[in-house]
Design a protein around this motif. Structure first.
Motif, PDB file in Angstrom:
ATOM      1  N   TYR A 110       0.354  -1.086 -12.438  1.00 13.25           N
ATOM      2  CA  TYR A 110      -0.153  -0.677 -11.137  1.00 13.25           C
ATOM      3  C   TYR A 110      -0.323  -1.909 -10.279  1.00 13.25           C
ATOM      4  CZ  TYR A 110      -4.991  -2.411 -11.283  1.00 13.25           C
ATOM      5  OH  TYR A 110      -6.095  -3.206 -11.299  1.00 13.25           O
ATOM      6  N   ILE A 111      -0.345  -1.693  -8.980  1.00 14.33           N
ATOM      7  CA  ILE A 111      -0.678  -2.758  -8.043  1.00 14.33           C
ATOM      8  C   ILE A 111      -1.509  -2.125  -6.935  1.00 14.33           C
ATOM      9  CG2 ILE A 111       1.420  -2.539  -6.664  1.00 14.33           C
ATOM     10  CD1 ILE A 111       1.266  -5.679  -6.523  1.00 14.33           C
ATOM     11  N   PHE A 112      -2.577  -2.798  -6.579  1.00 13.10           N
ATOM     12  CA  PHE A 112      -3.457  -2.337  -5.516  1.00 13.10           C
ATOM     13  C   PHE A 112      -3.266  -3.292  -4.353  1.00 13.10           C
ATOM     14  CE2 PHE A 112      -7.434  -2.932  -3.230  1.00 13.10           C
ATOM     15  CZ  PHE A 112      -7.707  -1.641  -2.851  1.00 13.10           C
ATOM     16  N   TYR A 113      -3.075  -2.759  -3.143  1.00 15.58           N
ATOM     17  CA  TYR A 113      -2.881  -3.633  -1.990  1.00 15.58           C
ATOM     18  C   TYR A 113      -3.375  -2.964  -0.720  1.00 15.58           C
ATOM     19  CZ  TYR A 113       1.305  -0.742  -1.439  1.00 15.58           C
ATOM     20  OH  TYR A 113       2.162   0.308  -1.319  1.00 15.58           O
ATOM     21  N   VAL A 122      10.124  -1.854  -5.386  1.00 16.01           N
ATOM     22  CA  VAL A 122       9.334  -0.939  -4.561  1.00 16.01           C
ATOM     23  C   VAL A 122       8.386  -1.657  -3.607  1.00 16.01           C
ATOM     24  CG1 VAL A 122       9.491   1.001  -6.149  1.00 16.01           C
ATOM     25  CG2 VAL A 122       7.614  -0.632  -6.390  1.00 16.01           C
ATOM     26  N   HIS A 123       8.115  -2.940  -3.853  1.00 12.98           N
ATOM     27  CA  HIS A 123       7.225  -3.676  -2.956  1.00 12.98           C
ATOM     28  C   HIS A 123       7.440  -5.175  -3.118  1.00 12.98           C
ATOM     29  CE1 HIS A 123       3.857  -2.515  -0.305  1.00 12.98           C
ATOM     30  NE2 HIS A 123       3.681  -3.822  -0.297  1.00 12.98           N
ATOM     31  N   ARG A 124       7.259  -5.921  -2.036  1.00 11.74           N
ATOM     32  CA  ARG A 124       7.386  -7.380  -2.102  1.00 11.74           C
ATOM     33  C   ARG A 124       6.306  -8.026  -1.228  1.00 11.74           C
ATOM     34  NH1 ARG A 124      13.014  -9.258  -1.042  1.00 11.74           N
ATOM     35  NH2 ARG A 124      13.143  -9.167  -3.298  1.00 11.74           N
ATOM     36  N   VAL A 138       7.451  -6.149  -6.973  1.00 12.50           N
ATOM     37  CA  VAL A 138       6.923  -5.055  -7.770  1.00 12.50           C
ATOM     38  C   VAL A 138       8.050  -4.063  -8.003  1.00 12.50           C
ATOM     39  CG1 VAL A 138       5.194  -3.232  -7.886  1.00 12.50           C
ATOM     40  CG2 VAL A 138       4.673  -5.368  -6.694  1.00 12.50           C
ATOM     41  N   TYR A 139       8.299  -3.757  -9.279  1.00 10.98           N
ATOM     42  CA  TYR A 139       9.378  -2.848  -9.653  1.00 10.98           C
ATOM     43  C   TYR A 139       8.832  -1.575 -10.280  1.00 10.98           C
ATOM     44  CZ  TYR A 139      12.771  -6.542  -8.885  1.00 10.98           C
ATOM     45  OH  TYR A 139      13.549  -7.508  -8.308  1.00 10.98           O
ATOM     46  N   ALA A 140       9.515  -0.462 -10.049  1.00 13.54           N
ATOM     47  CA  ALA A 140       9.291   0.789 -10.757  1.00 13.54           C
ATOM     48  C   ALA A 140      10.586   1.024 -11.529  1.00 13.54           C
ATOM     49  CB  ALA A 140       9.004   1.924  -9.793  1.00 13.54           C
TER      50      ALA A 140
END
Length: 113
Positions: A105-108, A49-51, A42-44
């Protein structure tokens, strides 16, 4: 030897007679059974920013009452907090979902101890 050849020819003929959609569905079913070991980054902008690692599959959501496709995908994966491509102590499998729309967006599930 003869049975192996016969089964191979029969399988090729059966798959050849299937539509492309059916072949893709069969491929996904086999992949779901064997796993894919996927990664979602996940990129901003240009910053990671997240993997999530060790993802078996991503699924498309369907409505409970109407059966219509929903505009997001979801899955389960290891929350790779330190981006080192491996599961370290304290990094656990979490649920996540992300939008099919242009809004990023990503929800986790939060990876906490």
């Amino acid at each position: 030897m003869k049975w192996t050849l016969f089964l191979s020819v029969a399988a090729a003929l059966l798959l050849g007679g299937c539509t492309q959609e059916t072949q893709n569905s069969l491929s996904r079913s086999l992949q779901n059974w064997t796993g894919t070991n996927g990664v979602l980054d996940v990129y901003a902008g240009d910053k990671l920013v997240h993997r999530f690692i060790k993802i078996d599959k991503l699924s498309t959501a369907f409505g409970s009452n109407d059966g219509a496709l929903r505009p997001y995908r979801y899955g389960y994966g290891i929350d790779d907090v330190n981006f080192n491509w491996k599961q370290d102590p304290g990094e656990k499998k979490v649920y996540f979902e992300f939008s099919d729309y242009s809004t990023s967006y990503i929800f986790y599930e939060r990876n906490t101890k």
